[in-house]
Design an enzyme around this catalytic site. Sequence first.
Site, short mmCIF file in Angstrom:
data_model
loop_
_atom_site.label_atom_id
_atom_site.label_comp_id
_atom_site.label_asym_id
_atom_site.label_seq_id
_atom_site.Cartn_x
_atom_site.Cartn_y
_atom_site.Cartn_z
N LYS A 70 1.08 -1.11 -0.15
CA LYS A 70 -0.06 -0.08 0.01
C LYS A 70 0.81 1.23 0.04
O LYS A 70 1.84 1.21 0.55
CB LYS A 70 -0.79 -0.03 1.27
CG LYS A 70 -2.03 1.14 1.28
CD LYS A 70 -2.71 0.88 2.85
CE LYS A 70 -3.82 2.00 2.82
NZ LYS A 70 -4.73 1.78 4.10
N SER A 145 -9.82 1.83 2.87
CA SER A 145 -8.98 2.53 2.07
C SER A 145 -8.04 1.71 1.34
O SER A 145 -7.41 2.23 0.37
CB SER A 145 -8.36 3.61 2.88
OG SER A 145 -7.21 3.01 3.75
N SER A 169 -10.02 -0.61 7.02
CA SER A 169 -9.26 -0.65 5.73
C SER A 169 -8.53 -1.62 5.08
O SER A 169 -8.38 -1.77 4.10
CB SER A 169 -8.20 0.55 5.63
OG SER A 169 -8.91 1.99 5.47
N1 GLN Z 1 -13.06 3.97 6.30
C1 GLN Z 1 -12.33 4.45 7.49
C2 GLN Z 1 -12.33 5.79 7.42
O1 GLN Z 1 -12.37 6.32 6.47
C3 GLN Z 1 -11.21 3.71 8.08
C4 GLN Z 1 -10.14 4.02 7.22
C5 GLN Z 1 -8.95 3.07 7.61
O2 GLN Z 1 -9.09 1.88 8.30
N2 GLN Z 1 -7.73 3.60 7.29
O3 GLN Z 1 -11.44 6.39 8.25
#
Ligand code: GLN
Length: 484
Positions: A70, A145, A169
């Site tokens: 990532k 994400s 995420s």
């Molecule tokens: N979707 C969640 C957010 O927008 C989690 C994102 C993540 O785990 N980095 O914060």
Amino acid sequence: MTSLTVAELQQKLRAREVSPVEVLDALDARISAVDPQIHGYLSRDVAIARSLAEKADVSLPLGGVPIAIKDVINVTGEPCTAASKILRGYTSTYDATVIARLRAAGAIPFGRCNLDEFAMGSSTENSAFGRTMNPWDLSRVPGGSSGGSAAVVAADEAFAALGSDTGGSIRQPAALCGCVGLKPTYGRVSRFGLIAFASSLDQIGPFAKTVRDAGLLLNAIAGKDPLDSTSLDVPVEDATALLGRDLKGVKLGMPREYFIAGIDPQVDAAVRSAIRHYEGLGAEIVEVSLPHTGHAVSVYYVIATAEASANLARFDGVRYGHRAQTDNLLEMYGRTRAEGFGPEVKRRIILGTYVLSSGYYDAYYLRAQKVRTLIRGDFTRAFEKVDAIICPTSPEPAFKAGDRSDDPMKMYLADIFTIACNLAGTCGISIPCGFADAEGTKLPIGLQLIGQPFQEARLLQIADAYEQSTDWHKARPVPAPTPK
Ligand code: GLN
């Protein structure tokens, strides 16, 4: 070759049926053929990876295995953009600890995966460099994400990948793309070299095609790191040690609060049928309650944004990436951030700054921390009765791109079942458990298992028992993305 699991690939490499260079070339060809449609990768450096493949030691645990990363985890000499314009042009000067450990295990970091900018989002549409497509339906999102990491594993453009999970995420995109995603216990894996979003919640973990592969990657990256004071000195057991043991005596808890109206009926049915399958495997299913669940999303959006507002203060045009052109210093800070950050990141910085400001700190941030303690207590009490919690990963399968992008609240609810696990700091995994039918298109459904802190080996045993007695994990996007 690119559809092999890591365990299968290792065998072929050790038997010298293929060489690490051949593997890398096959993977690169697959990416060239498929990724123009998926856009799971932001960049890849074939020359660096090839030179590593040439001297790879296949006797090491992950010897010669390419792993996608990532684009929020630093790898020396490679870009690390966090999918943000503010870090365009930045090149990492050091390896994150997880990368150093992957290298020590013989793996080859290869390819930088797309994400929501600074890991903020649930669809990968917040990337400043274009969205990633779900390999099962190109008009839908891969989740987020870490949507790029999930999509490339699902589309056989990677054998495995690393992502990060702050509120879901890793698990949510794994569910939406039909692969395995593991969020380790907070403190299990070093965060050194991960671009910080919310430091008390962030954790790096693997995406893989099987539970065993996820365990192999965790084995390589886990453990205390003197460079991250929040990594814990808990003995690193072999995460694959319990695979294959039966589930007699294992108790799984169904949280009452997670089986609610509003879940997609096909997701609900698939998860309930997985639960019956577990009963057939000998596990005992009991109902548990996590009474503070209803507050998890709100608490998360106070704590995560507060931490983000502090963590992102460093991106001011002085040290990294983008710098606005002006000879006035204050104007340079302001314009760099105005030009460099996307709308969701700005929204979070503003919200986080607000909840920490004097007069509001007690009402929001302090109160959120207290409720976080209650949420953690819910899990502690549930784990007195059960070995793991079983529930959906996401309330619905992959949604259409553009469906949620204008409605942050709706987007935030995509993580309703994953967030509490981060607030509690424990480990969780998503594994494929079926398909939904959306106007004739098959969309993967994810089953979430939440384990006790530092009991990843037990969690993987439970997940693997399901995987090995079902075929969901073998399905690949059909029709496979057609090469250009
Ligand atoms: N979707 C969640 C957010 O927008 C989690 C994102 C993540 O785990 N980095 O914060």
